[in-house]
Design an enzyme around this catalytic site. Structure first.
Site, mmCIF file in Angstrom:
data_model
loop_
_atom_site.group_PDB
_atom_site.id
_atom_site.type_symbol
_atom_site.label_atom_id
_atom_site.label_comp_id
_atom_site.label_asym_id
_atom_site.label_seq_id
_atom_site.Cartn_x
_atom_site.Cartn_y
_atom_site.Cartn_z
ATOM 1 N N GLU A 106 0.844 -1.196 0.000
ATOM 2 C CA GLU A 106 0.000 0.000 0.000
ATOM 3 C C GLU A 106 0.880 1.247 0.000
ATOM 4 O O GLU A 106 2.070 1.182 0.314
ATOM 5 C CB GLU A 106 -0.893 0.020 1.256
ATOM 6 N N LYS A 108 2.430 4.525 1.528
ATOM 7 C CA LYS A 108 2.735 5.047 2.862
ATOM 8 C C LYS A 108 2.534 6.558 2.816
ATOM 9 O O LYS A 108 3.343 7.283 2.226
ATOM 10 C CB LYS A 108 4.173 4.726 3.269
ATOM 11 N N ASP A 110 2.337 10.355 4.202
ATOM 12 C CA ASP A 110 3.178 11.116 5.118
ATOM 13 C C ASP A 110 2.319 12.158 5.826
ATOM 14 O O ASP A 110 2.184 13.297 5.376
ATOM 15 C CB ASP A 110 4.307 11.793 4.327
ATOM 16 N N TYR A 211 -6.519 2.319 6.883
ATOM 17 C CA TYR A 211 -5.825 1.156 6.339
ATOM 18 C C TYR A 211 -5.754 -0.029 7.301
ATOM 19 O O TYR A 211 -5.222 -1.083 6.941
ATOM 20 C CB TYR A 211 -4.397 1.540 5.923
ATOM 21 N N LYS A 299 11.074 3.032 2.133
ATOM 22 C CA LYS A 299 11.131 4.502 2.058
ATOM 23 C C LYS A 299 11.804 4.934 0.759
ATOM 24 O O LYS A 299 12.893 4.456 0.422
ATOM 25 C CB LYS A 299 11.902 5.056 3.253
ATOM 26 N N CYS A 391 14.634 46.472 -13.538
ATOM 27 C CA CYS A 391 14.831 45.165 -14.151
ATOM 28 C C CYS A 391 16.316 44.811 -14.132
ATOM 29 O O CYS A 391 17.152 45.618 -14.557
ATOM 30 C CB CYS A 391 14.315 45.168 -15.584
ATOM 31 N N CYS A 394 17.471 44.783 -18.160
ATOM 32 C CA CYS A 394 17.470 45.955 -19.048
ATOM 33 C C CYS A 394 17.475 47.282 -18.300
ATOM 34 O O CYS A 394 17.619 48.340 -18.920
ATOM 35 C CB CYS A 394 16.264 45.896 -19.990
ATOM 36 N N CYS A 407 8.631 43.807 -15.460
ATOM 37 C CA CYS A 407 9.437 44.666 -16.323
ATOM 38 C C CYS A 407 8.533 45.130 -17.460
ATOM 39 O O CYS A 407 7.993 44.305 -18.206
ATOM 40 C CB CYS A 407 10.635 43.901 -16.876
ATOM 41 N N CYS A 412 12.982 43.715 -23.613
ATOM 42 C CA CYS A 412 13.905 43.123 -22.640
ATOM 43 C C CYS A 412 14.282 41.712 -23.109
ATOM 44 O O CYS A 412 13.414 40.904 -23.457
ATOM 45 C CB CYS A 412 13.239 43.080 -21.271
#
Length: 648
Positions: A106, A108, A110, A211, A299, A391, A394, A407, A412
């Site tokens: 199944e 796992k 977290d 589960y 894991k 910016c 430019c 910008c 640019c």
């Protein structure tokens, strides 16, 4: 009371369909009407039935968590990170039983382990795992969670176990408006449940994936599959993936399936859980001081890690929007060396308290550039991230819209390069082999800035660029020539109109049919297109009111670009009225080709499985979309069935 009982049963049925099956059968409005009627009756009678949905709201804050001893200990799991460790685990199991053992595998999840207790079919308590023997009573918080039943058809005492989670999409939505964004889904759910105010839990939309039956005074369970089926039949939310495996080789196949498909999940996962299915064999195997000998958690490589933020630079995109990019001390994360991580905007930097020199938590998933989730350690040597005013490419003075900096200079360099790359991409004009690097070379050396410039390039000058030999030059010019014949939807996408993605471009093309119809479209015309709201409508409308944009489109047409109208949809075709999701790899068709056939035959392509989906076309290595379709009972066809349908 009869009407109250009727309303409670109906509303609980609708809630089960919505929160457990993810497949609601009524609209929110219809649910709300019945819910309001129940609330009114409860006020009039002064009575509330035990399993009334009105109980599932955030109540008053509690003063402290009470301790509670679990009937049966909730063990943690031993861990494996390599295939060799799984084979060693199997070898230990087969010392007890030499035959090929039946295992279950199944996901796992977290999150935070939760144990629910029922007495004679009634929910009485929810606790955290704690140290496995004693946990904290979080009943008030868990009462706000709607994916488990308050009553079940089971006598005696029962403990069921699950993992409380917050979906990644829910976390993203929450963080968009939160004063203090949450770092990750694991911390978010722990904070939601281990919070003295149940209203916090309710706001974070916690779910529980069940589960295990941890204890039953009345029913002797014989296997993991029996436990899971019991949970599912009694209305507990159970993830659809449960692989039953004969022997260790099948276990490793299932683990690899999970590792691939978990990237498509909306839930934080960090591994797979392998269990001996048969409870009599489990009894013989027993426990160590810490772990059951009959189960192990595989894991995966970590997707989150902390490192030092060394600097923040600013990138400019096609629209002129500046996006901050964190330069971090290199770390190994999810199979890659990471040295850069994204931040959303300056507001994001402020909300997450990001500082140069701080230790930050970063996450990498789906093989994309990691994101900085938050700060974990700040020292007195750390420096604030300075908000730019010009910016960095430019020098133009930046403008500010909401939380974002822009910008304003359309010339640019990074804006032009991103614009050209988007124009030439697969979903746009599909100029094969054209990349952002090519765009940069053409801009720097030949002054290519507009889309139309690509169709009037001097071949001799291009061949003189670094890296452009005769073959590469020929390939580029052949690809440019081939791109002149383009579908209307691709052309719309190629223009790079703000907020117009692939699907929206297709919807617009289907509605207006040709460029002249789109040029003259009003706001109301655009709003009439399904899934287009006010923001997108305004962006499209404004684009075609800009004389420079119209001039550029006219140049493209004059240079030989021919826009094909969308194929006329046969609403009576074999996919007429179907809302179709494609998943997995097809052997004879590219995904786009299959999608066009489905649309031509009256179907509508959807990006994900939902309550609206009516059909799923599944190829090889189909993932979570296929699993979800099975849970919803959606019709599924393979490539052979697809071919048979379109040949009819």
């Amino acid at each position: 009371m009869d009407r109250m009982r009727e309303l409670v049963d109906i509303l609980n049925k609708y809630a089960y369909e919505y929160y457990v099956l993810d497949n609601p059968t009524v609209s929110d409005r219809e649910y709300d009407v019945l819910y309001d009627e129940l609330v009114k009756l409860e006020k009039e009678t002064g009575k509330i039935l035990f399993d009334s949905p009105t109980k599932r709201v955030g109540g008053e804050p509690i003063s402290a968590f009470k301790k509670h001893n679990h009937i049966e200990r909730l063990y943690s799991l031993d861990k494996a990170t390599t295939e060799e460790e799984i084979f060693a685990f199997d070898k230990r199991i087969r010392k007890e039983d030499e035959s090929d053992v039946i295992y279950t595998v199944e996901y796992k999840f977290d999150g935070l382990t939760i144990c629910l207790t029922y007495e004679d079919g009634k929910f009485v308590r929810a606790t955290t795992r704690g140290n496995g023997v004693t946990g904290e009573d979080v009943t008030s918080q868990i009462m706000t969670v709607k994916c488990f039943p308050l009553t079940i058809k089971e006598k005696g005492t029962l403990e069921v176990q699950g993992e409380a989670i917050i979906r990644l999409s829910v976390l993203d939505e929450y963080n968009k408006t939160a004063d203090e964004p949450l770092k990750n889904a694991r911390n978010a759910v722990a904070g939601a449940i281990r919070n003295l105010d149940p209203k916090v839990t309710e706001k974070r939309r916690v779910e529980i994936m069940f589960y295990n039956v941890n204890y039953s005074s009345e029913r002797p369970f014989s296997s993991q599959t029996e436990c899971v089926e019991f949970l599912r039949k009694n209305g507990f939310k159970v993830h659809p993936f449960l692989s039953v495996c004969r022997g260790v080789n099948e276990v490793m196949t299932a683990i690899k399936d999970i590792e691939i498909n978990r990237k498509n999940l909306d839930i934080l996962t960090d591994g797979a859980v392998v269990k001996v299915n048969d409870f009599s064999l489990r009894k013989n195997l027993g426990f160590t001081d810490k772990f059951p000998r009959w189960a192990i958690a595989f894991k995966f490589e970590a997707e989150e890690i902390t490192t030092i933020l060394n600097d923040v630079i600013w990138q400019v995109g096609r629209t002129g929007k500046l996006t901050p990019l964190g330069l971090v001390s290199p770390v190994e994360l999810a199979g890659a060396t990471v040295s850069k991580a994204t931040l959303n905007n300056y507001g994001d930097i402020m909300r997450k308290n990001i500082k140069i020199g701080a230790r930050v938590l970063i996450r990498r998933s789906n093989e994309v550039i990691p994101e900085i989730l938050g700060t974990t350690e700040i020292t007195e040597d750390c420096k604030d991230v300075i908000k730019p005013t010009v910016c960095p490419y430019c020098g133009a003075t930046l403008t500010e819209t909401g939380a974002n900096l822009f910008c304003p200079n359309p010339h640019c360099r990074p804006r032009v390069i991103a614009k050209l790359a988007n124009f030439a991409c697969k979903n746009g004009m599909n100029i094969d082999g054209f990349s952002a690097m090519t765009a940069g070379q053409l801009y720097d050396s030949l002054g290519v800035e507009n889309f139309s410039d690509l169709y009037s390039l001097d071949k001799e000058k291009v061949s003189g660029l670094e890296g452009f030999g005769a073959l590469k030059t020929d390939n580029l010019f052949n690809a440019i020539e081939a791109s002149k014949n383009v579908d209307f939807a691709n052309f719309i996408f190629a223009l790079g109109i703000d907020n117009v993605g692939k699907k929206t471009a297709g919807d617009i093309a289907a509605k207006f049919r040709d460029i002249n119809g789109l040029k003259s479209a009003t706001i109301d015309d655009l709003l009439a297109v399904e899934d287009i709201g006010a923001v997108i409508a305004q962006c499209v409308y404004d684009y075609f009111r800009d004389e420079k944009n119209i001039e550029e489109i006219n140049k493209l047409l004059a240079l030989g670009v021919k826009i094909s109208a969308p194929a006329t949809q046969n609403k009576e075709g074999v996919f007429g009225g179907e809302k179709v999701v494609l998943t997995g790899t097809l052997s004879k068709y590219k995904r786009d080709e299959a999608a066009k056939i489905i649309e031509r035959e009256g179907g509508e392509i959807m990006s994900g499985v939902s309550k609206k989906t009516t059909l799923v076309l599944a190829g090889e290595n189909a993932g979570s979309k296929l699993d979800k379709a099975r849970v919803f009972g959606i019709k599924i066809i393979d490539e052979t069935e697809f071919e048979n349908l379109i040949k009819v």
